[in-house]
Design an enzyme around this catalytic site. Structure first.
Site, PDB file in Angstrom:
ATOM      1  CG  HIS A  86      -1.762   1.291   1.245  1.00  0.00           C
ATOM      2  ND1 HIS A  86      -2.930   1.398   0.527  1.00  0.00           N
ATOM      3  CD2 HIS A  86      -1.578   2.500   1.838  1.00  0.00           C
ATOM      4  CE1 HIS A  86      -3.435   2.608   0.689  1.00  0.00           C
ATOM      5  NE2 HIS A  86      -2.635   3.291   1.492  1.00  0.00           N
ATOM      6  CG  ASP A 165     -11.627   4.183   5.964  1.00  0.00           C
ATOM      7  OD1 ASP A 165     -11.101   5.075   6.661  1.00  0.00           O
ATOM      8  OD2 ASP A 165     -11.312   3.971   4.788  1.00  0.00           O
ATOM      9  NE  ARG A 172      -9.273  11.510   8.073  1.00  0.00           N
ATOM     10  CZ  ARG A 172      -8.479  10.606   7.497  1.00  0.00           C
ATOM     11  NH1 ARG A 172      -8.931   9.408   7.214  1.00  0.00           N
ATOM     12  NH2 ARG A 172      -7.227  10.886   7.214  1.00  0.00           N
ATOM     13  CB  SER A 187      -8.101   5.843   7.026  1.00  0.00           C
ATOM     14  OG  SER A 187      -8.644   5.751   5.722  1.00  0.00           O
ATOM     15  CE  LYS A 191      -8.968   2.165   2.500  1.00  0.00           C
ATOM     16  NZ  LYS A 191      -9.093   3.446   3.212  1.00  0.00           N
TER      17      LYS A 191
END
Length: 428
Positions: A86, A165, A172, A187, A191
């Protein structure tokens, strides 16, 4: 049924710099997902967290509550071990595209549940959708089939993963609480943990084109995410990588696909290749594949074969011509000298203004829009030499793109000191 807590009390707790209990966190995330807690109340709580922070236990519990708001996936039934990557997002960050097939070519399954771009950072799914026929939305059953063969999939995350989320992130985004370490870390990791991968490598970007402009903040974010993964039983490491200049020589959807294919063909820009190889080493080591010759797999066509199979498996034609923009504009050097500055944010915003990105989630993107970079930081350039080519379908976008690009570019008399590596640090 009476609610266990009151949103005002939960907000007050964090406003007054006290820690939230496990029960308070579980309740507020669940109640917000159910619609009992309003957007204005969650926005107030987010701001209180932004201003007053969270300790490690609170972040762990907040992350777990978001995971518990939806379904979780399991790759336990696969014959291959899973390894995932990620990135926190940057300009020209196309690394997922060559990386997933490269790692899969060594027998490791790579489930890349990716997102769309918002603001100046491009989304992996937007890039892939410039390939004719390619589909981002696939069923979980189809995803498992593709993870067996060819072994990698890049697709949209299902709506059932951490739905809290999605709601909180959208809030946000419009309340200036995005760049908050507890909220970013929870966040991303809610996931990733819900996805169920066994191994996770985080690419935490640092510099003007990243969320984290400062290396100490980036290190804190990386440490927080590695701890969250480890606590949840996911083998997690993080690399801090430079995002002060764009990655590679292209920014924009189809342009970045073209450059990724060059990397898979054994070529491509050195920084993109360096980071792809560094992340591949980490992902393979964690999956138990030691001393893999990843460089050879790029050069001998194995990774390219896997890429083509992956694109076909999702309905795309890997050999089709990519879309091109209707209009181009060339930016040239105004004097002789060295390229001393190329600000990643300036280039990213210019590409976004050309149509490569979106301002709101529902906006369309142009497949062919973006920027080609012809001269790299530190290169000697001559007056009139081509520095950038801007691409867009709407000629009236050039002016605003140049308003962003021009202040981020400088030519000086002396060559700047260049970084020796894209990778700045490793956190495990």
């Amino acid at each position: 049924m009476a609610e266990k807590f009151d949103a005002v009390d939960v907000i007050r707790t964090k406003r007054d710099k006290q820690r939230l209990s496990k029960d308070q966190i579980d309740w507020v995330i669940d109640a917000y997902t159910r619609g009992v807690v309003g957007d204005e109340q969650m926005a107030a709580l987010n701001m209180a967290i932004f201003l007053n922070g969270m300790d490690r236990e609170e972040i762990v519990q907040w992350t777990q509550a978001m995971i518990d708001s939806g379904e979780t996936m399991s790759f336990a039934g696969l014959s291959r071990v899973t390894s995932d990557k990620h990135s926190t997002g940057g300009v020209g960050d196309k690394i997922t595209l060559p990386l997933a097939p490269l790692v899969a070519s060594f027998g490791v399954a790579v489930p890349q549940l990716s997102g769309r771009g918002l603001g100046h950072t491009g989304g992996t799914l937007d890039k892939l959708e410039s390939i004719p026929g390619w589909q981002a939305e696939i069923s979980n059953e189809r995803m498992m089939e593709i993870l067996e063969d060819p072994g990698c999939v890049i697709c949209a995350a299902g709506a059932g993963l951490a739905p809290a989320d999605k709601k909180i992130y959208a809030l946000r985004d419009i309340t200036s609480t995005v760049d908050c370490i507890p909220l970013i870390a929870s966040s991303i990791m809610s996931k990733k943990i819900a996805e169920g991968t066994a191994n996770l490598v985080l690419d935490v970007k640092v510099g003007s084109g990243a969320f984290m402009k400062d290396i100490d903040m980036a290190r804190e974010l990386a440490r927080t995410m590695v701890d969250l993964g480890t606590d949840a039983g996911t083998n997690t490491v993080a690399l801090l990588t430079d995002m002060s200049v764009p990655l590679g020589r292209t920014v924009g959807n189809a342009l970045e696909i073209r450059e990724s294919v060059e990397v898979l063909a054994g070529g491509g820009p050195l920084d993109v290749v360096e980071l792809t190889l560094a992340l591949a080493h980490e992902m393979l080591e964690m999956a138990g594949v030691h001393d893999a010759d990843v460089d050879a797999a790029l050069k001998d066509g194995r990774a390219m074969d896997t890429w083509k199979k992956m694109i076909r498996a999702q309905g795309g034609d890997p050999d089709a011509a990519l879309p091109t923009a209707k209009h181009t504009h060339v930016v040239t050097a105004e004097r002789d000298g060295y390229l001393t500055e190329m600000d990643a944010l300036a280039v990213g915003v210019a590409s976004w203004r050309l149509g490569a990105g979106r301002a709101r989630k529902q906006d369309p993107v142009q497949a062919g829009a973006g920027i080609e970079i012809h001269a790299g930081l530190g290169e000697k350039v001559a007056k009139g030499q081509k520095l950038f080519t801007l691409h867009t379908d709407d000629e009236d976008r050039f002016e605003r793109a140049l308003e962003s690009l021009n202040p981020g570019i400088a030519i000086g008399d002396e060559a700047p000191t260049l970084r020796s590596s894209v990778v700045l640090d490793r956190i495990s």
